[in-house]
Design a protein around this motif. Structure first.
Motif, PDB file in Angstrom:
ATOM      1  N   ARG A 163      32.908  32.075  43.164  1.00  0.00           N
ATOM      2  CA  ARG A 163      34.302  32.499  43.026  1.00  0.00           C
ATOM      3  C   ARG A 163      34.882  32.869  44.379  1.00  0.00           C
ATOM      4  N   ARG A 176      49.013  39.370  48.861  1.00  0.00           N
ATOM      5  CA  ARG A 176      47.831  38.504  48.944  1.00  0.00           C
ATOM      6  C   ARG A 176      47.618  37.897  47.560  1.00  0.00           C
ATOM      7  N   TYR A 177      47.409  36.593  47.539  1.00  0.00           N
ATOM      8  CA  TYR A 177      47.234  35.884  46.262  1.00  0.00           C
ATOM      9  C   TYR A 177      45.835  35.293  46.200  1.00  0.00           C
ATOM     10  N   THR A 178      45.057  35.750  45.250  1.00  0.00           N
ATOM     11  CA  THR A 178      43.686  35.271  45.121  1.00  0.00           C
ATOM     12  C   THR A 178      43.567  34.374  43.901  1.00  0.00           C
ATOM     13  N   VAL A 210      41.678  32.893  41.030  1.00  0.00           N
ATOM     14  CA  VAL A 210      40.543  33.395  40.260  1.00  0.00           C
ATOM     15  C   VAL A 210      40.220  32.387  39.156  1.00  0.00           C
ATOM     16  N   ARG A 261      38.588  30.923  35.671  1.00  0.00           N
ATOM     17  CA  ARG A 261      38.610  31.552  34.349  1.00  0.00           C
ATOM     18  C   ARG A 261      37.260  32.125  33.961  1.00  0.00           C
ATOM     19  N   ALA A 263      46.011  23.085  35.426  1.00  0.00           N
ATOM     20  CA  ALA A 263      46.740  24.303  35.804  1.00  0.00           C
ATOM     21  C   ALA A 263      46.245  25.553  35.090  1.00  0.00           C
ATOM     22  N   ASN A 264      45.674  25.398  33.906  1.00  0.00           N
ATOM     23  CA  ASN A 264      45.191  26.575  33.172  1.00  0.00           C
ATOM     24  C   ASN A 264      43.720  26.886  33.428  1.00  0.00           C
ATOM     25  N   ARG A 300      43.595  31.264  37.491  1.00  0.00           N
ATOM     26  CA  ARG A 300      44.714  32.187  37.476  1.00  0.00           C
ATOM     27  C   ARG A 300      44.866  32.751  38.884  1.00  0.00           C
ATOM     28  N   VAL A 301      45.932  33.462  39.119  1.00  0.00           N
ATOM     29  CA  VAL A 301      46.180  34.068  40.425  1.00  0.00           C
ATOM     30  C   VAL A 301      46.290  35.583  40.245  1.00  0.00           C
ATOM     31  N   VAL A 302      45.524  36.308  41.028  1.00  0.00           N
ATOM     32  CA  VAL A 302      45.625  37.766  41.031  1.00  0.00           C
ATOM     33  C   VAL A 302      46.202  38.169  42.383  1.00  0.00           C
ATOM     34  N   GLN A 303      47.234  38.970  42.341  1.00  0.00           N
ATOM     35  CA  GLN A 303      47.883  39.341  43.598  1.00  0.00           C
ATOM     36  C   GLN A 303      47.661  40.810  43.922  1.00  0.00           C
TER      37      GLN A 303
END
Lengths: 566, 566
Positions: free
Chosen positions: A104, A191-193, A195, A197, A544-545, A548-551
């Motif tokens: 990851r 910051r965009y990580t 991630v 699924r 696309a699914n 995900r993006v965690v910011q």
């Protein structure tokens, strides 16, 4: 900072990006089993390596119970005798979770670079994989090599590049600076990580284990997920070889190889699969197989994104022709190719019962039906040549289905058992072609008869043919629709029917392209909008699914205005 | 060939495309209710237009039974008395199908152009919509204007531009030309038609009818779908106004206005919604509301793509601070803003029971708790000013929840009813702040207490705080996580916890940004990877499944080689 495997394959990736933008012809993996490309001894070597797997334990250094499983039988008439390490699903899930940590964190370039390296090595094993596809699926060698090798690799790369196209559009960070009138700017660093699924489950099929299995596998990997590959019990070897290559690449790149594991099973593994599919750790499922199993997954695996390819009814509408022989030849080839065991093979052929227009007058319904029947008979007249087209029947269920279908209507061409010149025990059957009528055989032709079974169906008119084609695709699913017409208005109506049924349309195929064929980077395989598949290979929606993006955000000094004294 | 509405707004679209690429600050819709921007009399005019709706039948020329529905009551203490045309869901579905024909064929530029024109007109109605948001949700006017007006419009435009970004990546057609060795090239023309899924259903909520409703509505429209908007029975007017504007624009652009219809309902419409949600024609559902209803949709509406935003537990971890007053002030504001009735409002505030480090020594747990409590009390000390922050409580369920929560632990700040200086009957409550302990109150703080209810929770350590934050977000959902620490290692651990919980992280907010706030084009709202939401606002995944591509292919003369004589 660029990952070395990303740098190594970046040129391929750039070409692939260009290809999905234009969707013209492009293929990085050579489809001809040419000695010049693959090496002078590649074919013999690949066959020898394949044979060396037979009646042995397949080496795979992943969590195992110590027991072995495996009961594959070649449709060409002999048991493979390959035994695979048995794995406890719980142990594979735990290993995937453990492997997830570093994987990851490695980020998109590493995920994509590793995928591209795996594919480069899989390509080098195309002969070994080709023979393993042949002797699990029943495909004749040329098809097994092409569809199971380079074409499957193309589809895999297509999934990777679509994933990359989405991943690259997410900035790693941003400077956000909002004016506040007369007050100091509000200024933040974000910051965009990306991630993943979690763990994906790839459920393979027995007819196209690599072609249908790779897109989900590589889409999962390219977006940072771990993957458990569960082949169909009848076609384990091609995916086992792929998993082993993937694990080698992962290990060499410094990752825990349990990012990808194999769950080989004995036949009748339905309960095991259902238990696994609803586990909370399984966040992605890619399935190819029966409508019953696919629908079960869609309705029960709520914790996962589920991508399914299921049954469908592929159709041909014949309205008018220039050259009935060319039409019949093209259709007959599509019916015979791998004995109709392709998800794209046509089944229902609609012809107006009043006949059709041809270049030199009209043809009656019977003349059209006989032209197709004759073309099929001609294709399979010489058993030695026929088997290179037909291959073998994958399983006895298909044989039983041919026998059952035989009762449905008037037989135009009887299905016959052929002797295979090389493989004495091969399960070879020629196509069965029946005549049905739209007026009273609706129940028969609105379901899929998977295998070498097709129907010439008499309709009131081309309008009815198109109406049936659109409605059946919409209600029962379809991957392909084909139309023959010399009339622009009919072609436009066929386009409308294809939209109604959300099914890909092929128009007047009489040459070297067949409706069964779907070319990566150009043809979308499935639309995801009728019951035959809930996703297309490959588009943005397919990838696309899978992440995900965690910011995160934190105040920083403004850039646009003088820094506040600190 | 460019659609005139697309051409008209193309500059905005280009700027929006640039914004989603960098995700820095950008907003096309002015958030200040400034007379210079919106017109000298815009506020008074908007309020007058809002008042003119009261106690009248809302005009909407769509299929109706002839009866009317509507029972909205302002949380500021008076019934709105607006009656909406009652619609039969069957009639709306039929009207949508009819409207779909031309709308589908118009194509991406028309869909996007119409959306942008709708938004431009909605923006001009921001005051009218602002007052209608205020008197349905209970938001104070400034927030109702901003969140219900320009911020909601920003989120809508964000959905449109993400849709356009995906749509534009699909070529309209392709020339495919495959070499065949010494044989003539295979050459085909391929056509790719974007096909919407069908009819979308947007299920609005009672606290942010436009902010939460617009993304699904505009994502559906921008991808060519028809939409039935079903507002929460308590907050119909803001969406009714929006639907009316949308219908005006559609009609003027030559489309059937039934591309968008309103399904206004009386309270307790659950059975009606459930029946509608599983209709085969409904292919897309966007829902904001309770976990119970959202989960029901996810598990039953198998025929649709379902996008849900549900309950969650938002959390703050306090580890160490420079300035406890600034921290407490920021947190108190977040707790008081719209009385905690934001899906992003914090609920659980973790503080080590041994106290924390501060710039000038240490602070005990009680000192931290008291600092927050004091800041809350200070914010609401002056009722006249407090009501502009608190707004009103949307419904009696929240009042009952405050009363129930009051029993959960030691009260740090009691919730009080306030008199509103302007609206005598307004339902105003100050925030309730309780002290809990991680050791024995787990059952209380692992569920959402929607409303002005929050907990300062004693933990063993920051490590435990972060562990709880990550685990609770992952298991129970969360839209926001906030951390206060002067220690880089803790911030990194907080980042890890945010990844584990898949929740957006805010770091050391002490100034003019609050954890509740989520800015379009920069902040992803929700991640789609924990139970609080299955999608983010907005990313590619939010739009990519709202359309499909249907292709056709036909042989053409090769371009690359001399044409074959024909």
């Amino acid at each position: 900072m660029t990952h070395p495997l990303f740098a190594k394959h970046e040129d391929t990736l750039q070409k692939a990006l260009a290809a999905i933008e234009t969707r013209g012809y492009w293929s990085p993996f050579v489809e001809m089993p040419s000695p010049k490309v693959y090496g002078e001894t590649a074919n013999a070597d690949g066959e020898a390596v394949f044979k060396a797997h037979l009646n042995k334990i397949f080496e795979l250094d992943q969590p195992s119970t110590g027991e072995t499983v495996g009961a594959e039988v070649s449709p060409f008439g002999f048991p493979l005798g390959v035994r695979y390490p048995k794995a406890d699903p719980d142990a594979l899930i735990a290993a995937a979770a453990e492997a997830q940590r570093d994987w990851r964190g490695a980020g998109p370039q590493a995920w994509v670079g590793v995928c591209l390296e795996i594919l480069a090595r899989v390509n080098r094993s195309s002969f070994e994989i080709g023979y393993s596809v042949m002797h699990t699926t029943g495909q004749a060698f040329m098809m097994a090599f092409q569809a199971g090798g380079p074409h499957a690799q193309d589809r895999a790369l297509e999934a990777v590049v679509y994933a990359w196209d989405q991943l690259r559009s997410i900035p790693a960070d941003a400077h956000w600076e909002k004016p506040q009138g007369k007050n100091p700017l509000l200024s933040m660093h974000k910051r965009y990580t990306v991630v993943p699924r979690g763990t994906g489950l790839v459920l393979g099929c027995c007819t196209f284990p690599t072609w249908n299995g790779y897109p989900g596998l590589f889409a999962d990997l390219a977006t940072g997920n771990t993957v458990i590959v569960k082949p169909h019990p009848g076609a384990i070897l091609p995916l086992a070889l792929t998993v082993r290559i993937a694990r080698d690449v992962l290990r060499e790149a410094g990752f825990d190889p349990n990012v990808v594991t194999l769950l080989a099973t004995e036949p009748n593994d339905g309960a095991l699969v259902q238990d696994l599919a609803v586990r909370p750790e399984i966040k992605l499922i890619d399935f190819t197989g029966s409508t019953q199993n696919g629908t079960w997954l869609e309705r029960h695996a709520h914790q996962a994104q589920v991508y399914t390819e299921k049954a469908g009814v592929n159709q041909i509408v014949i309205d008018s022709v220039d050259d009935i022989k060319a039409v019949a030849r093209n259709i007959a080839f599509s019916l015979a190719l791998y004995s109709g065991q392709m998800c794209t093979a046509p089944q229902n052929i609609y012809v107006p019962r009043g006949g059709i227009r041809a270049a030199d007058g009209t043809l009656s319904f019977d003349e059209v039906a006989q032209a197709i029947a004759g073309a099929v008979q001609k294709l399979v007249a010489d058993p030695a040549r026929a088997v290179d087209l037909l291959g073998a029947i994958q399983n006895d269920g298909v044989i039983r289905r041919i026998e059952e279908a035989d009762q449905l209507g008037r037989v135009l061409v009887e299905s016959q058992a052929l002797e295979h010149p090389t493989f004495a025990g091969a399960r070879v059957r020629t196509p069965l072609l029946l005549q049905l009528d739209a007026a009273h055989d609706h129940a028969s032709f609105t379901k899929e008869w998977f295998g070498p079974i097709s129907f010439v169906i008499a309709t009131d008119s081309t309008a009815q043919s198109l109406d049936l084609a659109g409605a059946i695709a919409a209600e029962h699913g379809a991957l392909t629709l084909s139309v023959y017409s010399t009339d622009e208005a009919v072609l436009e109506a066929a386009h409308e029917a294809s939209i109604r049924g959300s099914v890909a349309l092929s128009i007047n195929l009489t040459g070297g392209v067949f409706v069964n064929q779907s070319a990566a980077f150009s043809d979308f395989h499935g639309t995801g909008a009728n019951p035959a598949a809930n996703a297309a290979l490959t588009d943005a929606a397919f990838v696309a699914n899978r992440f995900r993006v965690v910011q995160s955000r934190v105040h920083v000094e403004p850039k646009a205005a003088p820094a506040v004294a600190g």
